[in-house]
Design a protein around this motif. Sequence first.
Motif, short mmCIF file in Angstrom:
data_model
loop_
_atom_site.label_atom_id
_atom_site.label_comp_id
_atom_site.label_asym_id
_atom_site.label_seq_id
_atom_site.Cartn_x
_atom_site.Cartn_y
_atom_site.Cartn_z
N SER A 29 58.81 -33.30 -115.58
CA SER A 29 58.28 -34.64 -115.79
C SER A 29 58.83 -35.25 -117.08
N ASP A 30 59.21 -36.52 -117.00
CA ASP A 30 59.59 -37.26 -118.21
C ASP A 30 58.29 -37.77 -118.81
N THR A 31 57.84 -37.08 -119.84
CA THR A 31 56.49 -37.32 -120.37
C THR A 31 56.45 -38.41 -121.44
N MET A 36 50.88 -42.30 -117.00
CA MET A 36 51.15 -41.30 -115.97
C MET A 36 51.33 -39.92 -116.58
N GLU A 37 52.16 -39.87 -117.66
CA GLU A 37 52.35 -38.59 -118.35
C GLU A 37 52.85 -38.87 -119.76
N THR A 38 52.11 -38.33 -120.72
CA THR A 38 52.51 -38.43 -122.12
C THR A 38 52.11 -37.12 -122.80
N ALA A 71 64.10 -34.77 -119.52
CA ALA A 71 64.59 -36.15 -119.56
C ALA A 71 64.64 -36.72 -118.14
N TRP A 72 64.38 -38.02 -118.02
CA TRP A 72 64.47 -38.67 -116.72
C TRP A 72 65.89 -38.54 -116.15
N ASP A 73 66.86 -38.74 -117.03
CA ASP A 73 68.25 -38.60 -116.62
C ASP A 73 68.48 -37.14 -116.25
N MET A 88 56.96 -34.49 -110.78
CA MET A 88 55.93 -35.53 -110.71
C MET A 88 56.05 -36.34 -111.98
N SER A 89 56.41 -37.62 -111.81
CA SER A 89 56.75 -38.41 -112.99
C SER A 89 56.71 -39.90 -112.67
N GLY A 90 55.67 -40.28 -111.93
CA GLY A 90 55.56 -41.68 -111.52
C GLY A 90 56.73 -42.11 -110.65
N VAL A 91 57.20 -41.19 -109.81
CA VAL A 91 58.45 -41.41 -109.06
C VAL A 91 58.21 -42.26 -107.80
N SER A 92 58.98 -43.32 -107.67
CA SER A 92 58.92 -44.15 -106.48
C SER A 92 59.64 -43.47 -105.32
N ILE A 93 59.03 -43.58 -104.16
CA ILE A 93 59.65 -43.04 -102.94
C ILE A 93 60.68 -44.05 -102.45
N ALA A 137 64.86 -52.05 -118.98
CA ALA A 137 64.19 -51.05 -118.15
C ALA A 137 64.79 -49.69 -118.46
N GLN A 138 64.15 -48.65 -117.92
CA GLN A 138 64.70 -47.31 -118.07
C GLN A 138 65.83 -47.12 -117.05
N THR A 139 66.92 -46.53 -117.50
CA THR A 139 68.08 -46.25 -116.63
C THR A 139 67.67 -45.43 -115.41
N GLY A 140 68.22 -45.78 -114.25
CA GLY A 140 68.01 -44.93 -113.08
C GLY A 140 66.66 -45.07 -112.42
N THR A 141 65.95 -46.15 -112.73
CA THR A 141 64.64 -46.38 -112.10
C THR A 141 64.73 -47.53 -111.10
N THR A 142 63.71 -47.63 -110.27
CA THR A 142 63.63 -48.75 -109.33
C THR A 142 63.44 -50.05 -110.11
N ASN A 143 62.89 -49.93 -111.32
CA ASN A 143 62.69 -51.10 -112.18
C ASN A 143 64.03 -51.64 -112.65
N ALA A 144 64.94 -50.73 -112.99
CA ALA A 144 66.28 -51.13 -113.41
C ALA A 144 66.99 -51.85 -112.25
N ILE A 179 58.69 -52.98 -115.50
CA ILE A 179 58.10 -51.64 -115.46
C ILE A 179 57.02 -51.61 -114.38
N ASP A 180 56.64 -50.42 -113.91
CA ASP A 180 55.54 -50.34 -112.94
C ASP A 180 54.28 -50.94 -113.58
N GLY A 181 53.53 -51.72 -112.81
CA GLY A 181 52.36 -52.42 -113.33
C GLY A 181 51.33 -51.49 -113.97
N1 ARG Z 1 58.63 -45.67 -110.58
C1 ARG Z 1 59.91 -45.83 -111.22
C2 ARG Z 1 60.97 -45.04 -110.49
O1 ARG Z 1 60.68 -44.08 -109.85
C3 ARG Z 1 59.89 -45.46 -112.68
C4 ARG Z 1 59.44 -44.07 -112.98
C5 ARG Z 1 59.68 -43.69 -114.42
N2 ARG Z 1 59.01 -42.48 -114.74
C6 ARG Z 1 59.05 -41.89 -115.94
N3 ARG Z 1 58.34 -40.82 -116.13
N4 ARG Z 1 59.76 -42.42 -116.91
O2 ARG Z 1 62.12 -45.33 -110.54
#
Ligand code: ARG
Length: 244
Positions: A29-31, A36-38, A71-73, A88-93, A137-144, A179-181
């Motif tokens: 997990s990217d905490t 979601m995770e810190t 790391a998320w990357d 498990m890291s707030g990951v979008s399907i 946004a964070q690289t490699g996310t659905t938000n990006a 970012i996710d709401g």
């Molecule tokens: N839900 C988005 C995705 O899956 C962002 C998840 C980012 N999670 C994180 N732990 N940084 O692309």
Amino acid sequence: FIAATVFGTMMIAGAQAADLGGQVLKIGSDTTYPPMETVDEKTGEIVGFDVDIMDAICAKINCKAEFVTTAWDGIFAALVQGEFDVVMSGVSITDERKKTMDFSDPYLVVSQAILLRVEDEGTSLDAFQNGSKTLAAQTGTTNAQLAEKLVTRDNTRLYDTFAAAILALQNADVDGVIIDGTSAHAYEQEFAGELTAAIKGLESDPLGIVFQKGSPMVDAFNEGLEQIKADGTWDALVAKYWGV
Ligand code: ARG
């Protein structure tokens, strides 16, 4: 008599609960992703909605979750290579991710939002789409991905973590963070009076627990998820984090 036996067997099969036999699962997990995770500053423990959901499911299907910061990357490559049992890291399907990994049923559906500095509160989505404003946004996310759709790749700024994207917003290096709401809400509370999730209800993402392709654990997790939804645990956790 035969019919009764078959019926009896079916009853037993139906009643058999998923049981992972006390297995200890290493969860990548990217905490750096509230709520979601810190990592709790005082205790050093990994905490958050994902941890609580995972613990609740494990209580039902007999496993033990050990969250590990990564790391998320590279998080998905590490899962595929077997470094973790689960991510498990707030990951979008997404369809793209489903090509190489398996997902649980959605454990939450979130809609994306844009965080702004409070003094820019009135900025509309239109101003982002038709201007030269930048979105982080964070690289490699659905938000990006959505950022690039909304403001073009040129006006998208990508960071290794959302924490870094938020810092860039605070420093006025960028005009917004997409970012996710669920996380927009957490940042809005953490930086009340400074940041606001002024643009909400963008694209919605179902979040899932991620497994290696073909993992036999997926069914057990879906069963556990169903159980925590049925007994009120899931509702209580959503209320704990978002007060709804
Ligand atoms: N839900 C988005 C995705 O899956 C962002 C998840 C980012 N999670 C994180 N732990 N940084 O692309």
